[in-house]
Design a protein around this motif. Structure first.
Motif, PDB file in Angstrom:
ATOM      1  N   GLU A 145      52.391  24.409  44.214  1.00  0.00           N
ATOM      2  CA  GLU A 145      52.244  25.730  43.594  1.00  0.00           C
ATOM      3  C   GLU A 145      50.810  26.195  43.812  1.00  0.00           C
ATOM      4  O   GLU A 145      49.864  25.447  43.563  1.00  0.00           O
ATOM      5  N   TYR A 146      50.661  27.435  44.279  1.00  0.00           N
ATOM      6  CA  TYR A 146      49.340  28.002  44.549  1.00  0.00           C
ATOM      7  C   TYR A 146      49.068  29.132  43.568  1.00  0.00           C
ATOM      8  O   TYR A 146      49.971  29.906  43.239  1.00  0.00           O
ATOM      9  N   ARG A 147      47.799  29.224  43.127  1.00  0.00           N
ATOM     10  CA  ARG A 147      47.443  30.288  42.191  1.00  0.00           C
ATOM     11  C   ARG A 147      45.976  30.663  42.394  1.00  0.00           C
ATOM     12  O   ARG A 147      45.108  29.795  42.468  1.00  0.00           O
ATOM     13  N   VAL A 148      45.736  31.965  42.491  1.00  0.00           N
ATOM     14  CA  VAL A 148      44.356  32.440  42.561  1.00  0.00           C
ATOM     15  C   VAL A 148      43.771  32.304  41.160  1.00  0.00           C
ATOM     16  O   VAL A 148      44.327  32.819  40.193  1.00  0.00           O
ATOM     17  N   VAL A 149      42.649  31.576  41.046  1.00  0.00           N
ATOM     18  CA  VAL A 149      42.067  31.351  39.720  1.00  0.00           C
ATOM     19  C   VAL A 149      40.858  32.249  39.456  1.00  0.00           C
ATOM     20  O   VAL A 149      40.551  32.540  38.308  1.00  0.00           O
ATOM     21  N   ARG A 150      40.194  32.677  40.529  1.00  0.00           N
ATOM     22  CA  ARG A 150      39.078  33.610  40.345  1.00  0.00           C
ATOM     23  C   ARG A 150      38.642  34.150  41.695  1.00  0.00           C
ATOM     24  O   ARG A 150      39.002  33.616  42.739  1.00  0.00           O
ATOM     25  N   THR A 151      37.848  35.200  41.642  1.00  0.00           N
ATOM     26  CA  THR A 151      37.219  35.748  42.842  1.00  0.00           C
ATOM     27  C   THR A 151      35.745  35.969  42.519  1.00  0.00           C
ATOM     28  O   THR A 151      35.352  36.046  41.358  1.00  0.00           O
ATOM     29  N   SER A 152      34.956  36.035  43.576  1.00  0.00           N
ATOM     30  CA  SER A 152      33.535  36.331  43.364  1.00  0.00           C
ATOM     31  C   SER A 152      33.040  37.198  44.515  1.00  0.00           C
ATOM     32  O   SER A 152      33.683  37.281  45.565  1.00  0.00           O
ATOM     33  N   LYS A 178      42.857  35.163  50.765  1.00  0.00           N
ATOM     34  CA  LYS A 178      43.730  34.305  49.957  1.00  0.00           C
ATOM     35  C   LYS A 178      44.317  33.190  50.815  1.00  0.00           C
ATOM     36  O   LYS A 178      44.443  32.051  50.368  1.00  0.00           O
ATOM     37  N   GLN A 179      44.681  33.531  52.072  1.00  0.00           N
ATOM     38  CA  GLN A 179      45.270  32.531  52.958  1.00  0.00           C
ATOM     39  C   GLN A 179      44.273  31.418  53.273  1.00  0.00           C
ATOM     40  O   GLN A 179      44.626  30.241  53.302  1.00  0.00           O
ATOM     41  N   ALA A 180      43.016  31.790  53.488  1.00  0.00           N
ATOM     42  CA  ALA A 180      41.981  30.786  53.788  1.00  0.00           C
ATOM     43  C   ALA A 180      41.765  29.870  52.580  1.00  0.00           C
ATOM     44  O   ALA A 180      41.627  28.652  52.726  1.00  0.00           O
ATOM     45  N   ALA A 181      41.768  30.453  51.373  1.00  0.00           N
ATOM     46  CA  ALA A 181      41.608  29.654  50.159  1.00  0.00           C
ATOM     47  C   ALA A 181      42.806  28.723  49.966  1.00  0.00           C
ATOM     48  O   ALA A 181      42.661  27.557  49.577  1.00  0.00           O
ATOM     49  N   LYS A 182      43.998  29.245  50.264  1.00  0.00           N
ATOM     50  CA  LYS A 182      45.223  28.446  50.148  1.00  0.00           C
ATOM     51  C   LYS A 182      45.186  27.263  51.105  1.00  0.00           C
ATOM     52  O   LYS A 182      45.501  26.128  50.730  1.00  0.00           O
TER      53      LYS A 182
END
Length: 198
Positions: A145-152, A178-182
């Motif tokens: 499961e993937y979830r965006v937790v924050r951005t900066s 988002k894809q790179a973070a995933k």
């Protein structure tokens, strides 16, 4: 990935090549299967894993996009080598021919080996998130499961932070999309899983 899953031998969960080969070594008293990382090719994100079985006097090399895949590929190639030697009428080191016959009959019943050694999983299109998903699917397991937790950062140059959750394990990745973070989070999860298997 073909290297990681077997043909179904029953309705139960499929075994991996590593677990089948471990079982084979125990059942036919081949001793300990020794895996060692031969090389890591960062430019192509490819791993080479050696597998040696002293009693057989054979070393084979597996290849994969992860250490785990390389290990499974090596186990498959070792079983394939045993079968090919038996079918050619040969012997392996000091292993009696009758043991080879029994070993190959056992492998045949399991349906472990296909006709050819599968091509190594080096497709450049696969990213860490896809590798992790495919690996989990081969085991009929829960998917990550993937979830965006924050951005900066400013809106025109954001950095995304995303978690990858798998059972009790959680990793966090970051990237300019988002894809790179995933993919970063998935790659860290794959590393945890590889370390557990090795």
């Amino acid at each position: 990935m073909e290297q990681v899953s077997l043909r179904p031998s029953s309705a139960k969960q499929e075994k991996t090549f590593v677990s089948v080969f471990h079982e084979l070594c125990k059942k036919f008293e081949f001793g300990v299967a020794k895996y060692s990382l031969a090389a890591e090719l960062p430019h192509s994100r490819t791993f080479l894993m050696n597998l040696t079985v002293d009693i057989l006097g054979i070393t084979v090399q597996g290849i994969g996009l992860t250490k785990m895949q390389a290990k499974h590929d090596a186990a498959y190639k070792m079983m394939f080598q045993i079968r090919e030697t038996y079918q050619a009428g040969g012997t392996i080191n000091t292993v009696p021919r009758v043991k080879l016959v029994n070993c190959c009959e056992w492998l045949e019943k399991l349906g472990t080996l296909k006709e050819d050694i599968p091509k190594p999983p080096t497709e450049p299109t696969l990213n860490p998130a896809e590798v992790l998903t495919e690996w989990r699917l081969t085991r009929h397991s829960t998917l990550p499961e993937y979830r965006v937790v924050r951005t900066s950062g400013p809106s025109h140059s954001k950095t995304y932070f995303m978690t990858c959750k798998l059972s009790e394990r959680v990793t966090e990745g970051e990237g300019k999309s988002k894809q790179a973070a995933k993919n970063d989070a998935a790659e860290k999860m794959l590393q945890i899983l590889e370390d557990e298997e090795l």
